[in-house]
Design a protein around this motif. Structure first.
Motif, PDB file in Angstrom:
ATOM      1  N   ILE B 108       2.641   6.521  -8.342  1.00 46.16           N
ATOM      2  CA  ILE B 108       2.435   6.411  -6.894  1.00 46.16           C
ATOM      3  C   ILE B 108       2.415   4.924  -6.539  1.00 46.16           C
ATOM      4  CG2 ILE B 108       1.164   8.576  -6.632  1.00 46.16           C
ATOM      5  CD1 ILE B 108      -1.360   6.725  -6.395  1.00 46.16           C
ATOM      6  N   ILE B 109       2.662   4.623  -5.274  1.00 41.44           N
ATOM      7  CA  ILE B 109       2.609   3.231  -4.828  1.00 41.44           C
ATOM      8  C   ILE B 109       1.645   3.147  -3.656  1.00 41.44           C
ATOM      9  CG2 ILE B 109       4.689   3.521  -3.377  1.00 41.44           C
ATOM     10  CD1 ILE B 109       5.303   0.536  -3.992  1.00 41.44           C
ATOM     11  N   SER B 110       0.850   2.090  -3.646  1.00 45.39           N
ATOM     12  CA  SER B 110      -0.139   1.897  -2.600  1.00 45.39           C
ATOM     13  C   SER B 110       0.111   0.540  -1.956  1.00 45.39           C
ATOM     14  CB  SER B 110      -1.529   1.945  -3.226  1.00 45.39           C
ATOM     15  OG  SER B 110      -2.488   2.010  -2.219  1.00 45.39           O
ATOM     16  N   ARG B 111      -0.026   0.486  -0.632  1.00 46.11           N
ATOM     17  CA  ARG B 111       0.301  -0.741   0.086  1.00 46.11           C
ATOM     18  C   ARG B 111      -0.763  -1.082   1.122  1.00 46.11           C
ATOM     19  NH1 ARG B 111       6.145  -1.416   2.799  1.00 46.11           N
ATOM     20  NH2 ARG B 111       6.532  -2.085   0.672  1.00 46.11           N
ATOM     21  N   ALA B 112      -1.135  -2.367   1.166  1.00 51.39           N
ATOM     22  CA  ALA B 112      -1.950  -2.883   2.264  1.00 51.39           C
ATOM     23  C   ALA B 112      -1.042  -3.785   3.071  1.00 51.39           C
ATOM     24  CB  ALA B 112      -3.140  -3.664   1.740  1.00 51.39           C
TER      25      ALA B 112
END
Lengths: 134, 358
Positions: B108-112
């Motif tokens: 999964i990829i998480s972004r701020a």
């Protein structure tokens, strides 16, 4: 045998180890700690260490105080600029071609640097560097 | 009483609970900055970080705690110390949010995302000096078979990605200020004002489908399938597909060949490719290797005959996903296949599929 002294010693030891663990989790990184030459020592992946490949034995990273770097990767020389993101715990390097790489810092010590190249196929390998004495 | 129940139903379906994220700020090296932050102004339309699953797996609205201007002010004050000779800078928060999505079956990829305007006040008006949009991305190993709604490492590090994005923006502004004074090495690239930058991550689709053969020369049957893919507007999409197929050879044909019945159960691994034609409409082509078992019985005997089946197939079709988030998925597909069955080796047909995405 002096029991109270042993207990005291034991408590001090546990306290010390807890303290050092705490330090480990909240390691703070500084630019001055990085501005050195680092030579590639080994890789770590899925519980095992691997030596560098033949064409990588001379690989190194040199972070300069003027925020430029030179690096030898797989025997090829790269130049560019770098920055440290303290809160993100990473180094961003920008090659002279304009391409970027993110090196997540796992450990930074006096003599050792452990990073992970945040890119597909490299993301699960730790890269260990040792500082080169000037 | 009925009214009370109605109010309860309405609030429970619309009123999502909130969770707060605290920034565990680490001071960063900004000693040579010529400014400090005087005020943080939140100009976002939606003043939260978005809807996310919390550690209990509940869907909640995430917010910074304390509120974003105070949290960011505290973050800045740790590193940009106010002294009388420093200039006061006004910081506008244009965007501040969190996103996450699956990027393949294993990760999964998480972004701020942070979009900040560094402004000065002139004659009572804010004048933008520099604008920085920063996406902090991080990839986490999380197999699709884990079935968990929250990946703990990912959730716990949301705050670190926000901090990293804020620090990055400030460091870029420091460089921008020094750069205009002297000719130093430059590393950062500012974002030009008003530039339309797409910060949204592509969506991952999970689709469960029922497929029904509408017409084919020799067989009839149905299949259950799973498809997972990362949406992309421009390039070719390679989805992950898994189909379990059950079919019978048409009875009159089987009898003509001397069999009471011929059934088969197949898996169909293959390589597929989607291309977005319009939003919600995908062209789909694929080649696959049908693998499975055929069970048949000759007329006038009681013995089942088993045979391992292998072949090669191809398909061309359309997939329609009208609703992005949840909803119905429709598809239609032409197929052709060759296999080692003794009854029929070549077949062509048309298949219809209906399913849902989540």
């Amino acid at each position: 045998m002096n029991t109270p002294r042993h207990i005291l010693g034991f408590l001090l030891l546990t306290g010390l180890s807890l303290f050092s663990q705490n330090r480990l989790n909240a390691q703070e990184f500084s630019k001055s700690g990085l501005t050195k030459s680092w030579r590639l020592e080994k890789y770590y992946e899925e519980g095992e260490y691997y030596p560098p490949e033949k064409n990588e034995v001379k690989d190194y990273f040199q972070f300069n105080p003027d925020m430029t770097f030179t690096a030898l990767m797989e025997g090829e020389l790269f130049k560019g600029t770098w920055m440290l993101n303290t809160n993100g715990a990473y180094i961003e390097i920008k090659y002279s071609t304009g391409e970027l790489d993110k090196l997540r810092i796992k450990w930074l010590g006096e003599h050792s640097l452990v990073v992970i190249f945040d890119a597909d196929y490299y993301r699960y390998t730790e890269v260990h560097y040792l500082s080169i004495k000037p | 009483m009925k009214k009370l129940l109605l109010v309860f139903v309405l609030t429970s379906s619309f009123g999502f609970s909130q969770d707060f994220i605290t920034l565990n700020t680490v001071p960063f090296e900004a000693e040579d900055s010529s400014f400090y932050i005087k005020e943080v102004i939140d100009v976002r339309d939606i003043k939260n970080l978005g809807m996310h699953h919390n550690l209990n797996g509940e869907r909640v609205i995430l917010k910074l705690g304390p509120e974003a201007p105070d949290a960011i002010m505290a973050f800045m004050n740790r590193s940009l110390i106010q002294t009388p000779n420093k200039k006061g800078i006004y910081l506008k928060i244009n965007t501040l949010n969190l996103q996450n999505t699956r990027r393949n079956t294993e990760e999964i990829i998480s972004r701020a995302t942070v979009d900040l305007s560094f402004c000065e006040k002139k004659k009572g008006h804010l004048k933008e000096l520099f604008r920085m949009v920063r996406n902090e991305d991080q990839v986490f190993a999380a197999s699709i078979l884990g079935f968990t709604k929250t990946i703990e490492d990912e959730f716990k590090s949301h705050e670190q990605r926000i901090r990293a994005a804020l620090e990055y923006a400030v460091l870029a502004f420091i460089e921008h200020q020094q750069d205009s004074a002297e000719n130093n090495v430059t590393h950062f690239e500012g974002s030009s004002q008003g530039e339309a930058v797409s910060n949204s991550l592509n969506r991952w689709y999970n689709i469960i489908e029922y497929r029904q053969i509408l017409t084919s020369t020799y067989h009839k049957g149905w299949a259950l399938g799973y498809t997972g893919f990362l949406d992309n507007n421009k390039s070719f999409i390679i989805p992950y597909e898994l189909n379990l197929e059950f079919y019978d050879v048409k009875e009159d044909f089987a009898r003509r060949e001397g069999f009471e019945f011929v059934d088969a159960t197949m898996l169909r691994p293959g390589i597929f490719g989607y291309k977005k034609v319009f939003p919600g409409v995908y062209g789909a082509v694929g080649i696959n290797v049908p693998l499975g078992f055929e069970v048949k019985r000759r007329l006038d005997t009681d013995d089942d005959i088993y045979k391992f089946l292998i072949g090669i197939g191809a398909s061309q079709g359309l997939k329609i996903i009208p609703w992005k988030k949840y909803g119905m998925v429709l598809g239609i597909e032409f197929f052709q296949q060759i296999q080692n069955s003794e009854i029929f080796t070549r077949d062509v047909g048309l298949e219809f599929s209906v399913g849902f995405n989540f």
